[in-house]
Enzyme design. Structure first.
Site, PDB file in Angstrom:
ATOM      1  N   HIS A  96      13.666 -14.950 -13.637  1.00  0.00           N
ATOM      2  CA  HIS A  96      13.186 -15.729 -14.771  1.00  0.00           C
ATOM      3  C   HIS A  96      13.590 -17.202 -14.663  1.00  0.00           C
ATOM      4  CE1 HIS A  96      12.855 -16.978 -19.044  1.00  0.00           C
ATOM      5  NE2 HIS A  96      11.943 -16.026 -19.125  1.00  0.00           N
ATOM      6  N   ASP A 110      19.621 -19.900 -18.487  1.00  0.00           N
ATOM      7  CA  ASP A 110      18.669 -18.813 -18.257  1.00  0.00           C
ATOM      8  C   ASP A 110      19.328 -17.700 -17.452  1.00  0.00           C
ATOM      9  OD1 ASP A 110      15.985 -17.523 -17.535  1.00  0.00           O
ATOM     10  OD2 ASP A 110      15.308 -19.304 -18.583  1.00  0.00           O
ATOM     11  N   SER A 147       8.239 -18.859 -22.421  1.00  0.00           N
ATOM     12  CA  SER A 147       9.258 -19.282 -21.454  1.00  0.00           C
ATOM     13  C   SER A 147       8.721 -20.299 -20.470  1.00  0.00           C
ATOM     14  CB  SER A 147       9.740 -18.086 -20.640  1.00  0.00           C
ATOM     15  OG  SER A 147      10.663 -17.311 -21.328  1.00  0.00           O
ATOM     16  N   ASN A 178       7.471 -14.828 -28.184  1.00  0.00           N
ATOM     17  CA  ASN A 178       6.203 -14.160 -27.895  1.00  0.00           C
ATOM     18  C   ASN A 178       5.869 -13.048 -28.885  1.00  0.00           C
ATOM     19  OD1 ASN A 178       6.281 -15.746 -25.564  1.00  0.00           O
ATOM     20  ND2 ASN A 178       7.250 -14.125 -24.376  1.00  0.00           N
TER      21      ASN A 178
END
Length: 416
Positions: A125, A91, A289, A225
Site C-alpha cells: 500500500h 502508511d 488512498s 471508501n
C-alpha cells in the site's frame, strides 16, 4: 463514532485502517483497505524480509495510465519536480528497492516493528502511494510520479488490509499513529500524506495534526471508501486544516465508493490507478488512498516553485485552482496540478468557501417561470397605473377647460 451514530459493522474498525485499494468486485464494502487488485501479470517476486506473506507477484506495465494522460506531468518538469521537498508517507512502509523509487526514499521509522526504518512493505500500500508521488520516469514504463524528485520519508504504521469486508493484519494504536505524525514533522517533512482513516476522533491524533499545521506542514488525508455505508466521519481528513481528498474515475465523476461530506476538499484520480508493487512491477488499484498522493505531490510541486508561500497559502492555491466538478461531493473541484503551479493569484491565497457545483448553478425552470410571471405582472401594473394617471389628468383638464369655454361660447380669449 460516526456523525450518524454508532454502527456495529464499523465498531471493529476503530483502529487505523488503510484506505485502499479495494477489490474490484465490491469497492464499497471492501472499503477501507482491501487486498491489492489482481497483479498485471505473473513474474517471480522477492519476499519482503519479515513479512508473513510475500507481496503478490507483479510485472512492469508500459501503457500510460489515465491519470498521467490527464495530468501530463511532463509539462510540469521544466517548472517544478518536487526537488528539495520531503513528503512523509505514513502508511504500510515504502519499498525503496523498486527501480522507480531508487534514490528517492529516505531512512524513516517503523512504529509497527521496533528497529525498522520504514522501508519494509508487506502489503504494497505505502509503496503504491509513494510511487504516485515520486516514481521516476522511464521510457519503457507508463507510471511516473507527479513530483519525481521529491524525497519520500516512510513511516510504517500498518500492514492491515480489508478482504471480503473484514480487516486483517496488524496496525498501531491511535496514540502511536499520532506519534508517527509528530515524528514525520520533527524529521523535516514539508508535506504529510495520510492514506489512512480512523472512524473515531482521537485527541492524540487531533493534537498531532495541530502540531503539524502549527509548524507550517501541509497535511493531506484520504476521506475513506465507505460511501455505501453512510459516509461515517473520517479522521484525520475531517480535522480543520487537513486537505481531505476524494476519488474520481477516468470519466471525471466521483467514484461510487468515495465518501461525501464537508470534509472533502478536493478530488483526484482514485480508480484504475497504476501503482508500483513491492520489489518490482506494478498493480492496478482503487481507493481514496490513491487520490491523496496526487494532491500531496502537487503540494510538493508548489512548495518548490513558490517557497515563500506558507502551508495555508499552498492549500488555498490548490483549492482555488481546482477544475469545476459536475455535482455534489467534489469539494472545491478536481485537482489541477498545472494550474496550481503556474497560475498567479491577484491577492493573498486563502482557503475559499466550498464551491457550488455546476449542477447547482443551473437555474430552476419553475423558478424562472415564476420570476417571468412576476416581472410581467409588474410591467402590467406599471402600464395600467400610467394609463390611469393620464386618464385622470385628462378628466381634470377637461373639467377646467370646458366650463370656461362654455362661458365664452368657445370664442378665443380677448388678447387685451
Amino acid at each position: 463514532m460516526s456523525r450518524y451514530g454508532p454502527r456495529p459493522v464499523l465498531a471493529a474498525l476503530a483502529a487505523i485502517l488503510l484506505t485502499g485499494p479495494t477489490t474490484a468486485a465490491n469497492p464499497t464494502t471492501a472499503g477501507i483497505s482491501g487486498a491489492l487488485l489482481s497483479s498485471v501479470g505473473p513474474v517471480t517476486a522477492s519476499r519482503a524480509p519479515g513479512c508473513a506473506t510475500p507481496p503478490a507477484p507483479a510485472r512492469p506495465v508500459s501503457a500510460v495510465p489515465w491519470p498521467q494522460q490527464r495530468y501530463a506531468p511532463e509539462r510540469l518538469q521544466s517548472l517544478a519536480t518536487g526537488s528539495g521537498v520531503t513528503v512523509a508517507v505514513v502508511d504500510s512502509g515504502v519499498d525503496r528497492s523498486h527501480p522507480q523509487l531508487a534514490g528517492r526514499v529516505l531512512t524513516g521509522t517503523d512504529l509497527l516493528d521496533a528497529g525498522g526504518d520504514g522501508t519494509r512493505d508487506c502489503v504494497g500500500h505505502g509503496t503504491g502511494v509513494a510511487s504516485l508521488i515520486a516514481a521516476t520516469a522511464r521510457d519503457d514504463l507508463g507510471l511516473r510520479g507527479l513530483a519525481p524528485k521529491a524525497r519520500i520519508l516512510p513511516v510504517r504504521v500498518s500492514e492491515q488490509q480489508v478482504v471480503d469486508g473484514r480487516g486483517t493484519g496488524r496496525t498501531v494504536a491511535p496514540e502511536d499513529f499520532a506519534r508517527a505524525i509528530r515524528w514525520a514533522v520533527d524529521n523535516d517533512a514539508d508535506v504529510v500524506n495520510l492514506s489512512v482513516v480512523l472512524y473515531a476522533d482521537h485527541p492524540a491524533v487531533r493534537s498531532a495534526v495541530g502540531y503539524a499545521l502549527a509548524r507550517n506542514v501541509i497535511v493531506v488525508a484520504a476521506v475513506g471508501n465507505l460511501h455505501g455505508s453512510g459516509d461515517p466521519r473520517p479522521y484525520p481528513a475531517a480535522y480543520e486544516g487537513v486537505l481531505g481528498v476524494g476519488a474520481i474515475g477516468a470519466d471525471g465523476l466521483r467514484a461510487d465508493f468515495s465518501q461525501v461530506g464537508s470534509y472533502v476538499d478536493l478530488v483526484a484520480p482514485g480508480t484504475d490507478v497504476l501503482i508500483a508493487a513491492p520489489g518490482q512491477g506494478h498493480h492496478r488499484a482503487e481507493g481514496t488512498s490513491y487520490a491523496a498522493p496526487f494532491v500531496a505531490a502537487t503540494a510538493a510541486l508548489v512548495r518548490e516553485y513558490r517557497p515563500e508561500l506558507s502551508a495555508e497559502e499552498v492549500v488555498g492555491r490548490l483549492l482555488a485552482t481546482a477544475d469545476p466538478a459536475p455535482g455534489h461531493g467534489y469539494g472545491s473541484g478536481v485537482l489541477n496540478p498545472y494550474r496550481a503551479v503556474t497560475e498567479t493569484a491577484s491577492g493573498p491565497v486563502t482557503r475559499p468557501a466550498p464551491m457550488v457545483s455546476l449542477a447547482d448553478d443551473r437555474p430552476d425552470p419553475a423558478l424562472l417561470a415564476q420570476q417571468d410571471r412576476r416581472a410581467a405582472a409588474r410591467e402590467r401594473a406599471v402600464l395600467l397605473a400610467t394609463v390611469g394617471g393620464l386618464v385622470v389628468a385628462g378628466v381634470a383638464l377637461a373639467a377646467l377647460i370646458v366650463p370656461r369655454g362654455a362661458r365664452r361660447r368657445w370664442r378665443p380669449a380677448d388678447p387685451g
